[in-house]
Design an enzyme around this catalytic site. Structure first.
Site, short mmCIF file in Angstrom:
data_model
loop_
_atom_site.label_atom_id
_atom_site.label_comp_id
_atom_site.label_asym_id
_atom_site.label_seq_id
_atom_site.Cartn_x
_atom_site.Cartn_y
_atom_site.Cartn_z
N ASP A 108 0.84 -1.19 0.00
CA ASP A 108 0.00 0.00 0.00
C ASP A 108 0.88 1.25 0.00
OD1 ASP A 108 -2.60 1.34 0.35
OD2 ASP A 108 -1.81 1.89 2.31
N GLU A 166 1.74 0.37 -4.97
CA GLU A 166 1.33 1.68 -5.45
C GLU A 166 2.56 2.60 -5.44
OE1 GLU A 166 -3.17 2.45 -4.16
OE2 GLU A 166 -1.84 2.19 -2.47
#
Length: 985
Positions: free
Chosen positions: A594, A631
């Protein structure tokens, strides 16, 4: 002697203006700036406020009173806590998150630059210099301190103040109390190595503890620290607290065992706490009863140790840590769980002495678990799934197992049949949203609250979201991006929280048996809390170390919570150790990071090295087959490499680590997550069927977006050469995505191509928003299928959101992280797809309710079973086509450059040609994929199309329009809104 300097004393005087009486459901935040420059300052608020606040849309002030700006924040009737930050853009004042509880009243006063929060108006008429609660002096090693240039002026006396009792005071004559160490300015200042270590401090001056005092410093780290600068005439230039993380790295970085280690049946527990003044171990029954306190011993590396006997197995434990906490300015005694816990009691109140190698934690067959075969990372494809979504509404799963790990063991359930069908078609992995111990889900299921029966409300009503919002923090649902303990599975997902390890392993076995590898979403970029907060763990043990601080000492929170600092060695180690444990003990096959851009490239390299070292013989797992991606966004305090080379899309070139390709996502959908809700893209009707919004009939725009799509089909390679829409030969890096180069990858395996993920609207909701309202649902399905075709047939690794293959809708919810089961339902039967569940929650969606209300109330937009079946069939057909030839799964940039090209095609159409030698993995010398997103059939004539036939999978398609694709002696014809693949041997 008359003083020649200003002092800052925020005394609470009787002369202060009386507090205003406010309603019980209102909190007033007052803010004072000595310069009265209030323009642009707003308030970010969260927790129990009823206000709709976003970081880019802060609350505007309600007024000014006596030179103080103020905001009146509306609160829930029974509010328990308000979190708040005064900010202007990304500039925060004073920096740390503010927190107010009813016990402290319903008003708070903030003075610019001061970390104290006053519950009565302070006297600002007398000015002081410095702030010991702030931490503007930043240690870069065991004896080096970076400070703002104005602090180290020529002739100033520079002092490091230390107090083990937190007894330092700031008065008119500077800092008093405690002991002192002498500082001196380093000639030449910040070295190139130090500037590379901390680029954001490049303009700072460098101080050093004088040689005669350096031996005293390690002990000083166990108390309060401050730096002062005073001129010979007594003028105080500044006084501030000290950030110590890099000093701790220099002195105390440790690579030995942490947490609980077993020698036979005898446990030894170790805690790294180098700044603690004392640590004790509290051992109890799992329910917390019969607790006894035991001493722990400290070694030279700041590791505290205690050993037990076999009777400790299964008992609970906590640490009692006595430590100076800058967040409170006091020496605190914290009761805290083990950050290296591998087991927890329900509710995460205590760690548990558990040995994961015990047979009691292993399901039958665990030791002999065989993984689905994987030829290459290039073969991977991902299906992103929230664990609770998978089975919460699946009536074929026993009620007690819905929303749990054990639902994946029910081979006959609708959900497992669906996953197995995808695996049979070629899907390789399920990507699970976070399943570590989550701070925001109640593990005692008897306490869960339900919004009640919402089916009686109209499909465009706001009643559903009101009911869901009322219980959103007390129901069973959260995406889980709020880590509490990294190494323990979430207890609410277990039928029996005491057996969560065994149940998680059963889930892995169930997915592997279905032919699917398991990827785990991990969140090391932040923790749920910091400081002395209730759910703070790391910061209660080594305050100020594990989190990334700004130049004032406040915890950065650009990721929405308390950002961690994996550039610090022991935080990086916690991340890497967690990955190794999940790989070794839970047989996880990959990790998705993340907000990976908030880590450093070196963090990811360390993770890769540690995983690569795992071997089947030694660890039961081949670490080299564990894939990493995440990400790679670049924002916040790390943006532009300000904290070092961060793990962004561009910076990870050549590392073999995947990043999400937002270029192809936005080009396919149209617009972007921050705007362009009805802006059309390559797969949503741009030019082909414009929806009447400005620009959606632009052939030039289609050409520009088609370049991004073509580049995505080629793996988004930085150096891939092709002819753009204007007829120019360009490389991937020369195509622009905003101000950034579009192409950034060194190999296809560094690109994750997707059109939809858990964030933002589902793909089907995007299609509904962007296509003309008059369009029939069967035609919309063809647009959805077109988007999937681009993702599944391109180079790079395809990624889909669970349910997108069956037209999943969330009634336009753009961020359903806490929207409950109601808005997140997955129905594997296809009887309903989630559309018409009411207006999505106001928090992130209210501004668009007028548009949503019209669409949700339109019964013609409901999908039919035939629509769902067509979408599902197409998705599986594209998986089968991808699996049929390694030409869709090239491994290197050179292979792509040599074997992938694009044929001339009219606006609305992209034709991709693949060539290569035949092999066991590739029966075709030539493959041509024609993506016809136009409103008309297209005929392509090219010599390279001679002798091709429709792909055998598509020749048997359930779609008669696909089957009708024609091959002639000179070319091919493909119907409107159709993807056809032709092959030649």
């Amino acid at each position: 002697m008359k003083t020649l300097f200003a002092s800052l004393t925020l005394a609470l005087t009787a002369a202060a203006v009386a507090q205003t009486t406010l309603p019980a459901d209102t909190v007033r935040i007052h803010y004072f700036r000595p310069d009265a420059a209030y323009a642009g300052w707003g308030l970010h608020a969260w927790e129990d406020t009823t206000a709709q606040v976003a970081w880019d849309k802060p609350l505007t002030p309600n007024g000014e009173q006596g030179g103080w700006l103020y905001w009146d924040v509306p609160m829930k009737t029974d509010w328990k806590k308000l979190g708040f930050i005064v900010h202007k853009g990304d500039e925060k004042d004073p920096g740390p998150d503010g927190t107010l509880t009813p016990e402290k009243g319903n008003q708070v006063w903030i003075v610019s630059g001061k970390t104290d929060l006053f519950t009565a108006r302070p006297d600002t008429s007398v000015r002081t210099v410095g702030d010991l609660r702030g931490q503007q002096a930043i240690m870069l090693g065991r004896d080096l301190i970076a400070v703002k240039p104005e602090l180290a002026q020529p002739g100033a006396w520079l002092t490091l103040h230390v107090s083990p009792t937190a007894g330092l005071k700031l008065g008119a004559e500077g800092v008093s109390g405690g002991d002192t160490l002498t500082l001196e300015e380093v000639e030449g200042g910040m070295t190139p190595a130090l500037k590379a270590k901390a680029p954001y401090l490049a303009g700072y001056k460098l101080l050093q503890i004088r040689a005669e005092d350096r031996a005293k410093f390690p002990a000083a780290l166990r108390g309060q620290l401050a730096v002062s600068s005073v001129m010979p005439d007594g003028t105080v230039l500044d006084a501030t607290g000290v950030q110590t993380a890099w000093a701790l790295d220099d002195l105390y970085a440790y690579d030995g065992p942490l947490g609980v280690a077993w020698q036979g049946n005898r446990p030894t527990v170790r805690l790294w706490a180098p700044t603690a003044q004392d640590v004790k171990l509290r051992v109890s029954r799992p329910d917390g009863s019969q607790e006894r306190t035991l001493p722990m011993t400290r070694d030279a590396q700041g590791v505290w140790t205690a050993s037990g006997d076999q009777s400790w197995k299964g008992l609970a434990y906590r640490f009692e840590v006595k430590v100076y906490a800058p967040a409170s300015g006091k020496v605190e005694t914290n009761l805290v769980t083990d950050p290296y816990s591998v087991a927890l009691t329900r509710g995460s109140t205590h760690s548990v002495f558990a040995d994961l190698s015990d047979s009691s934690h292993k399901p039958a067959g665990w030791n002999a678990l065989q993984k689905p075969a994987l030829r290459s990372f290039s073969d991977l494809s991902f299906y992103e799934l929230h664990l609770r979504d998978f089975s919460a509404a699946d009536a074929t799963v026993p009620a007690a197992e819905r929303g749990t790990y054990l639902a994946f063991t029910r081979t006959g359930s609708d959900g497992m049949k669906h996953l197995r069908g995808l695996a049979d078609a070629g899907l390789k992995a399920v990507h699970l949203l976070p399943t570590f111990d989550i701070a925001t889900i109640e593990e005692d299921k008897s306490k869960w609250k339900s919004p009640g029966d919402l089916s009686r409300f109209a499909p465009n009503s706001d009643e559903q979201q009101r009911a869901v919002t009322a219980v959103k923090d007390a129901d069973a649902y959260n995406w889980g991006y709020d880590p509490y303990h990294y190494m323990v599975p979430e207890g609410s997902y277990a039928v029996n929280p005491a057996e969560r390890t065994k149940e998680y392993r059963q889930m892995v076995m169930g997915l592997n048996a279905a032919g699917l590898r398991v990827v785990q979403d991990v969140v090391f970029n932040h923790t749920a809390a910091s400081g002395q907060s209730e759910r703070s763990v790391l910061d209660k043990i080594v305050p100020g170390y594990y989190h990334r601080l700004n130049v004032n000492g406040g915890v950065e929170n650009s990721t929405c919570c308390s950002n961690t600092a994996t550039e610090h060695r022991m935080m990086r180690r916690l991340m890497v150790d967690t990955l190794v444990l999940m790989a070794r003990e839970y047989r996880v096959d990959g990790f998705r990071f993340d907000l990976m851009g908030h880590h450093m490239v070196e963090d990811l390299r360390a993770a890769r090295r540690a995983l690569d070292a795992l071997t089947p013989a030694k660890d039961g797992v081949d670490g080299k087959q564990i894939y990493l991606y995440g990400e790679g966004w670049d924002f916040g305090e790390v943006q532009g490499n300000r904290r070092g080379t961060n793990a962004t899309q561009l910076n990870l070139y050549g590392q073999g680590i995947g990043t999400f390709n937002d270029r192809i996502r936005d080009a396919l959908r149209g617009g972007n997550p921050f705007g362009g809700l009805q802006e059309q893209g390559v797969a949503t009707g741009l030019v082909a069927v414009p929806n009447g919004q400005p620009g959606n009939d632009s052939a030039v725009k289609w050409g520009q977006l088609s370049d991004l799509v073509k580049l995505g089909l080629a793996g988004n390679l930085r150096d891939y050469r092709f002819t753009d829409h204007a007829g120019q030969v360009v490389t991937g890096s020369q195509i622009k995505y905003g101000d950034a180069p579009a192409g950034y990858a060194a190999s296809p395996r560094e690109t994750i191509n997707y059109a939809s993920a858990h964030d933002n609207q589902t793909l089907w909701d995007a299609v509904l928003l962007k296509t003309p309202a008059s369009m029939d649902s069967a035609t919309r399905v063809r647009f959805q299928n077109l988007a999937h075709s681009y993702v599944l047939l391109g180079q790079g690794l395809p990624f889909s959101y669970a349910g997108d293959d069956i037209l999943r809708s969330k009634s336009f919810d753009t961020d359903s992280y806490n929207s409950g089961d109601w808005f997140n339902t997955l129905d594997w039967t296809g009887k309903q797809n989630g559309f018409g569940k009411g207006l999505p929650p106001a928090e992130k969606n209210e501004a668009n309710w007028p548009l949503y209300r019209t669409l949700l109330g339109n019964a013609a937009l409901k999908v039919t079973p035939a629509d769902v079946l067509r979408a599902s069939d197409h998705y599986r057909e594209m998986l089968r086509v991808r699996s049929s030839s390694s030409l869709f799964r090239m491994e290197t940039a050179a292979q792509v450059q040599r074997g992938l090209s694009f044929l001339p095609a009219p606006t609305g159409v992209i034709a991709m040609r693949l060539t290569g030698a035949t092999s066991a993995a590739n029966p075709y010398r030539t493959v041509v994929a024609v993506f016809n997103g136009s409103a008309d059939a297209v005929t392509l004539n090219d010599a390279s199309l001679r002798g091709l036939t429709l792909h055998p999978v598509l020749a048997k398609s359930t779609d008669p329009i696909v089957r009708a694709s024609k091959v002639t002696s000179t070319g091919v014809t493909v119907s409107a809104l159709t993807t056809a693949v032709f092959v030649g041997k």
